[in-house]
Design an enzyme around this catalytic site. Structure first.
Site, PDB file in Angstrom:
ATOM      1  N   CYS A 209     -10.025  -0.386   0.842  1.00  0.00           N
ATOM      2  CA  CYS A 209     -10.454  -1.464  -0.051  1.00  0.00           C
ATOM      3  C   CYS A 209      -9.860  -1.462  -1.450  1.00  0.00           C
ATOM      4  O   CYS A 209      -9.449  -2.504  -1.948  1.00  0.00           O
ATOM      5  CB  CYS A 209     -11.975  -1.441  -0.192  1.00  0.00           C
ATOM      6  SG  CYS A 209     -12.808  -1.936   1.314  1.00  0.00           S
TER       7      CYS A 209
ATOM      8  N   PRO B 265      -5.692  -8.313   5.744  1.00  0.00           N
ATOM      9  CA  PRO B 265      -4.628  -7.497   5.160  1.00  0.00           C
ATOM     10  C   PRO B 265      -3.962  -8.166   3.966  1.00  0.00           C
ATOM     11  O   PRO B 265      -4.123  -9.372   3.744  1.00  0.00           O
ATOM     12  CB  PRO B 265      -3.630  -7.333   6.305  1.00  0.00           C
ATOM     13  CG  PRO B 265      -3.899  -8.488   7.207  1.00  0.00           C
ATOM     14  CD  PRO B 265      -5.341  -8.822   7.078  1.00  0.00           C
TER      15      PRO B 265
END
EC number: 1.1.1.22
Length: 480
Positions: free
Chosen positions: A272, A89
């Site tokens: 992404c 993350p």
């Protein structure tokens, strides 16, 4: 028999390992995860992710040479090749907050691999990671190796959700990066031999570690840049009366440019694009390249601008207020043929409308009510942590209702926002929808999926991104 273990049973690990198992019946593949509900789902008839074709692949191999397990240490210990496909993350606090990748899960995976290994292993980066992560992981493994030899490879995934199985069956390229040492080259060959079961040799590219890591970030940045470029043009098209579809078609006919990723929309989403660009920005800043960092930041800024512009257009068109008006949201996933809502533009659009006190009725064929409520109540970047580390019971947003039918969502609504390009939205009975809506009835097409002229003939006031504006909408300009 070669044994492969993949740590992380998510959108990348699950489908990738299922296809390796299908194409390599002589290899035993185990997918491991600490999440009991996730592994239980992989072992059931209701898989934890929706991906066309995935069910068939899993059912053909599961129990033969494909296994899903929570016994992480056992399978890592037995494996010859360990893929690591854990969450990376964006950091929310500390050094690099809001940009840098948080490698906490990666590091703990590496320490566990070093801890439980009793034989030499090839460790493969499958998660998208910053350049030089392999070097850090290598240090952790070698300093805790107890005489065991570890080789690190970077094998980034280039899957598009909605077509992941097709992408795995016929990849444009498989990229493997490794050390330029005899041990590194031997490890590259071992992984290349796995993919060579079904991928032509000329499509398997080998590079050094850093090139492989950076190629993944660069590929996503280039794709996102194309979307932001056409979205920037869509704003100019609306201002000048040009049609973004015609412009992008003309531009895409240039073989040097090509037509892919030139569809104007409410913005890009997915796990992404934004994360990888922020990561790229941080790496540039850390390497003393502020001009390069600023360049890539603009891709995100245009994406945020497009979502804000869409919300402003909705509110301005409806007499400058949507307070207590029912707005139907058709589509919540970040694109069609997936149930994935990570970074979906729908989150920011819905939050923008809720900020103006709209009442939302949301329909998406693949996204659950729990997921929608979770997304609308979570803080930015929380979504990218494992489920058990996310807020447990999100506070339900009272102004939001989730329904399982487009007609129910649009009933008595003042406006309809199309935020995902599901095929079924193209064939809806818009006459029926119009008859059951408040008047004037608005359609705000964030994906350019409907025939705006047909809808205008029915009586709708239509806004399509980047297309010439309705007279009504021209008379009520949005502050953008």
């Amino acid at each position: 028999m070669v044994k492969i273990c993949c740590i992380g049973a998510g959108y990348v690990g699950g489908p990738t390992m299922a296809v390796i198992a299908l194409k390599c019946p002589d290899i035993q593949v185990a997918v491991v995860d600490i999440s009991v509900p996730r592994i239980t789902a992989w072992n059931s008839d209701q898989l934890p992710i929706y991906e066309p074709g995935l069910d068939d692949v899993v059912k053909q191999c599961r129990g033969k040479n494909l296994f899903f397990s929570t016994d992480v240490e056992k399978h890592v210990c037995e494996a010859d090749i360990v893929f690591v496909s854990v969450n990376t993350p964006t950091k929310t606090r500390g050094l690099g907050a809001g940009k840098a990748a948080d490698l906490t899960y990666w590091e703990s995976a590496a320490r566990m691999i070093a801890d439980v290994s009793k034989s030499d292993k090839i460790v493969v980066e499958k998660s998208t990671v910053p350049v030089k992560t392999a070097e850090a992981i290598e240090k952790i493994l070698t300093h805790n190796s107890k005489g065991i030899n570890f080789q690190i490879l970077s094998n980034p995934e280039f899957l598009a959700e909605g077509t992941a199985i097709e992408d795995l069956f016929k990849p444009d390229r498989v990229l493997i990066g490794g050390r330029e040492t005899p041990g590194g080259q031997k490890a590259i060959k071992a992984l290349k031999d796995v993919y060579a079961h079904w991928v032509p040799e000329e499509n398997i590219i080998t590079t050094n570690l850093w090139s492989a890591e950076l190629s993944k970030l660069a590929a996503n940045a280039f794709l996102a840049q194309r979307i932001s470029s056409v979205n920037a043009m869509s704003a100019l098209c609306e201002a000048t009366g040009a049609n973004v579809y015609q412009v992008s078609y003309a531009v895409g006919k240039d073989t040097r440019i090509g037509s892919k990723f030139l569809n104007a929309s409410v913005g890009f989403g997915g796990s992404c694009f934004q994360k990888d660009i922020l990561n790229l920005v941080y790496i540039c800043e850390c390497n003393g390249l502020p001009e390069v960092a600023e360049y890539w930041k603009q891709v995100i800024k245009i994406n945020d601008y497009q979502k804000t512009r869409f919300v402003n257009r909705v509110v301005a068109s409806m007499f400058n207020t949507v307070s207590n008006k029912k707005i139907a949201i058709l589509g919540f996933a970040f694109k069609k043929d997936t149930g994935d809502t990570r970074e979906t533009p729908a989150i920011d659009v819905c939050k923008g409308l809720l900020g103006d006190k709209a009442l939302l009725s949301i329909y998406d064929p693949q996204v659950t009510e729990d997921q929608i409520q979770r997304d609308l109540s979570m803080k930015k970047f929380d979504w990218d942590h494992p489920l058990h580390l996310q807020p447990m019971s999100p506070t339900a947003v009272k102004q939001v209702g989730v329904v399982w039918d487009a007609y129910e969502a649009t009933k008595n609504a003042h406006g309809v926002c199309i935020l995902t390009e599901w095929d079924e939205f193209k064939t809806l009975d818009f006459q029926r929808i119009y008859d059951n809506m408040q008047k004037p009835a608005f359609v705000f097409d964030g994906r350019n999926v409907v025939d705006s002229e047909k809808l205008r003939q029915i009586g709708f006031i239509v806004y399509s991104i980047g297309k010439p504006l309705d007279a009504w909408i021209k008379d009520m300009p949005a502050l953008v």
